[in-house]
Design a protein around this motif. Sequence first.
Motif, PDB file in Angstrom:
ATOM      1  N   LYS A   6      52.930  53.650  54.967  1.00  0.00           N
ATOM      2  CA  LYS A   6      52.185  54.658  55.723  1.00  0.00           C
ATOM      3  C   LYS A   6      51.032  53.991  56.460  1.00  0.00           C
ATOM      4  O   LYS A   6      50.422  53.045  55.948  1.00  0.00           O
ATOM      5  CB  LYS A   6      51.630  55.744  54.786  1.00  0.00           C
ATOM      6  N   PHE A   8      47.398  54.922  58.859  1.00  0.00           N
ATOM      7  CA  PHE A   8      46.440  55.981  59.136  1.00  0.00           C
ATOM      8  C   PHE A   8      45.485  55.605  60.271  1.00  0.00           C
ATOM      9  O   PHE A   8      45.241  54.437  60.539  1.00  0.00           O
ATOM     10  CB  PHE A   8      45.619  56.310  57.876  1.00  0.00           C
ATOM     11  N   ALA A   9      44.980  56.674  60.907  1.00  0.00           N
ATOM     12  CA  ALA A   9      43.903  56.578  61.900  1.00  0.00           C
ATOM     13  C   ALA A   9      44.291  55.635  63.052  1.00  0.00           C
ATOM     14  O   ALA A   9      45.404  55.713  63.568  1.00  0.00           O
ATOM     15  CB  ALA A   9      42.606  56.176  61.209  1.00  0.00           C
ATOM     16  N   ARG A  12      47.592  53.810  62.769  1.00  0.00           N
ATOM     17  CA  ARG A  12      48.783  54.617  63.031  1.00  0.00           C
ATOM     18  C   ARG A  12      49.081  54.643  64.533  1.00  0.00           C
ATOM     19  O   ARG A  12      50.234  54.518  64.956  1.00  0.00           O
ATOM     20  CB  ARG A  12      48.566  56.052  62.514  1.00  0.00           C
ATOM     21  N   ALA A  51      46.598  49.850  50.156  1.00  0.00           N
ATOM     22  CA  ALA A  51      46.745  50.627  48.923  1.00  0.00           C
ATOM     23  C   ALA A  51      48.222  50.684  48.551  1.00  0.00           C
ATOM     24  O   ALA A  51      49.095  50.684  49.426  1.00  0.00           O
ATOM     25  CB  ALA A  51      46.200  52.037  49.104  1.00  0.00           C
ATOM     26  N   ASN A  53      50.700  52.997  45.992  1.00  0.00           N
ATOM     27  CA  ASN A  53      50.757  54.202  45.161  1.00  0.00           C
ATOM     28  C   ASN A  53      49.374  54.837  45.003  1.00  0.00           C
ATOM     29  O   ASN A  53      48.956  55.258  43.927  1.00  0.00           O
ATOM     30  CB  ASN A  53      51.389  53.888  43.802  1.00  0.00           C
ATOM     31  N   MET A  54      48.665  54.877  46.145  1.00  0.00           N
ATOM     32  CA  MET A  54      47.365  55.562  46.254  1.00  0.00           C
ATOM     33  C   MET A  54      46.249  54.906  45.449  1.00  0.00           C
ATOM     34  O   MET A  54      45.275  55.576  45.089  1.00  0.00           O
ATOM     35  CB  MET A  54      47.511  57.051  45.894  1.00  0.00           C
ATOM     36  N   GLU A  55      46.372  53.604  45.193  1.00  0.00           N
ATOM     37  CA  GLU A  55      45.284  52.847  44.577  1.00  0.00           C
ATOM     38  C   GLU A  55      45.052  51.603  45.435  1.00  0.00           C
ATOM     39  O   GLU A  55      46.013  50.960  45.876  1.00  0.00           O
ATOM     40  CB  GLU A  55      45.658  52.375  43.158  1.00  0.00           C
ATOM     41  N   TYR A  56      43.767  51.248  45.639  1.00  0.00           N
ATOM     42  CA  TYR A  56      43.482  50.011  46.362  1.00  0.00           C
ATOM     43  C   TYR A  56      44.045  48.810  45.606  1.00  0.00           C
ATOM     44  O   TYR A  56      44.000  48.771  44.372  1.00  0.00           O
ATOM     45  CB  TYR A  56      41.979  49.822  46.525  1.00  0.00           C
ATOM     46  N   GLU A  68      54.830  53.270  47.376  1.00  0.00           N
ATOM     47  CA  GLU A  68      54.262  53.817  48.609  1.00  0.00           C
ATOM     48  C   GLU A  68      53.089  52.926  48.997  1.00  0.00           C
ATOM     49  O   GLU A  68      52.090  52.869  48.291  1.00  0.00           O
ATOM     50  CB  GLU A  68      53.777  55.254  48.412  1.00  0.00           C
ATOM     51  N   ALA A  70      50.179  51.774  51.742  1.00  0.00           N
ATOM     52  CA  ALA A  70      49.402  52.322  52.864  1.00  0.00           C
ATOM     53  C   ALA A  70      48.511  51.236  53.450  1.00  0.00           C
ATOM     54  O   ALA A  70      47.885  50.468  52.717  1.00  0.00           O
ATOM     55  CB  ALA A  70      48.546  53.492  52.399  1.00  0.00           C
ATOM     56  N   PHE A  72      45.395  50.857  56.329  1.00  0.00           N
ATOM     57  CA  PHE A  72      44.479  51.651  57.153  1.00  0.00           C
ATOM     58  C   PHE A  72      43.201  50.879  57.465  1.00  0.00           C
ATOM     59  O   PHE A  72      42.875  49.892  56.796  1.00  0.00           O
ATOM     60  CB  PHE A  72      44.176  52.999  56.501  1.00  0.00           C
ATOM     61  N   VAL A  75      37.139  52.728  56.128  1.00  0.00           N
ATOM     62  CA  VAL A  75      36.988  54.190  56.046  1.00  0.00           C
ATOM     63  C   VAL A  75      35.641  54.610  56.639  1.00  0.00           C
ATOM     64  O   VAL A  75      34.661  53.872  56.603  1.00  0.00           O
ATOM     65  CB  VAL A  75      37.131  54.669  54.595  1.00  0.00           C
TER      66      VAL A  75
ATOM     67  N   GLU B  54      40.275  62.747  59.603  1.00  0.00           N
ATOM     68  CA  GLU B  54      41.605  62.566  59.001  1.00  0.00           C
ATOM     69  C   GLU B  54      41.436  62.047  57.569  1.00  0.00           C
ATOM     70  O   GLU B  54      40.457  61.369  57.269  1.00  0.00           O
ATOM     71  CB  GLU B  54      42.359  61.534  59.849  1.00  0.00           C
ATOM     72  N   MET B  59      45.799  60.452  48.068  1.00  0.00           N
ATOM     73  CA  MET B  59      44.917  59.343  47.682  1.00  0.00           C
ATOM     74  C   MET B  59      43.451  59.738  47.787  1.00  0.00           C
ATOM     75  O   MET B  59      42.641  59.349  46.947  1.00  0.00           O
ATOM     76  CB  MET B  59      45.175  58.097  48.533  1.00  0.00           C
ATOM     77  N   PHE B 125      38.835  58.466  54.446  1.00  0.00           N
ATOM     78  CA  PHE B 125      38.597  59.421  55.537  1.00  0.00           C
ATOM     79  C   PHE B 125      38.345  58.599  56.792  1.00  0.00           C
ATOM     80  O   PHE B 125      37.762  57.506  56.715  1.00  0.00           O
ATOM     81  CB  PHE B 125      37.327  60.256  55.286  1.00  0.00           C
ATOM     82  N   TRP B 137      37.882  56.150  67.807  1.00  0.00           N
ATOM     83  CA  TRP B 137      37.734  56.069  66.353  1.00  0.00           C
ATOM     84  C   TRP B 137      36.406  55.423  66.014  1.00  0.00           C
ATOM     85  O   TRP B 137      36.016  54.443  66.650  1.00  0.00           O
ATOM     86  CB  TRP B 137      38.867  55.246  65.740  1.00  0.00           C
TER      87      TRP B 137
END
Lengths: 78, 145
Positions: A6, A8-9, A12, A51, A53-56, A68, A70, A72, A75, B54, B59, B125, B137
């Motif tokens: 995945k 993001f931002a 993506r 990340a 599985n949703m952990e850094y 999974e 990610a 990005f 932040v 976003e 997560m 975020f 951005w």
Amino acid sequence: MQVTVKYFASLRELMGEDSSVIDVEDNTSVDDLWQSVTASKNVAFDNVMMAVNMEYVKSDHQLKSGDEVAFFPPVTGG
Amino acid sequence: MLIEIRKEPFNAWQELQSYQEGLKITGQYGATASFVGTMRDFNEDKKVTHMTLEHYPGMTEKHLNAIAKEATETWNLLDVLILHRIGRINISDDIVLVATWSAHRKEAFESCRRIMEELKSTAPFWKKEDTQSGAQWVEKNTSGY
């Protein structure tokens, strides 16, 4: 094995997709995958955050089938 | 403890009041610390008209819970509240509310600050600002310390 990736931002938008399922070989690290996906789209991006599985995770984290992943940019919430 | 991501606008002060009124710890807390982040109409000398926030569904919630849990393990807290907007944000909309309750001010002050700084630097975020010269951005948050 397969993993889901995945984005993001701004990343993506650079990659032109929000997610994809990718075949990777055993003993692939998250950084190996990052190098592979950015090379295939000729994308240069500094300071990526990773990340699994949703952990850094650190860049040498080893992937498993079904993970999974990610990628990005830094932040900017709050 | 309540941690929520909201698509709709909220008034942080009303949220804080109604949440505190619902707490079943009356008489136990002597200190409440809160932080409210609000949408400005400028950033780095540019006029901003609105922005879009976003997040990474799943997560972001998980990470905010981990930040709050770490705070409750570090300080003696009676409760924690975190609200954060996503979606289209207009000027003067509240973006984030962090509040902590404790018996004494040290725990409340320090935990509220830590939660906010961790949120700013690690919670997934991303802000995209609409300015007079187009949408862009936000590349990084300003340093909190």
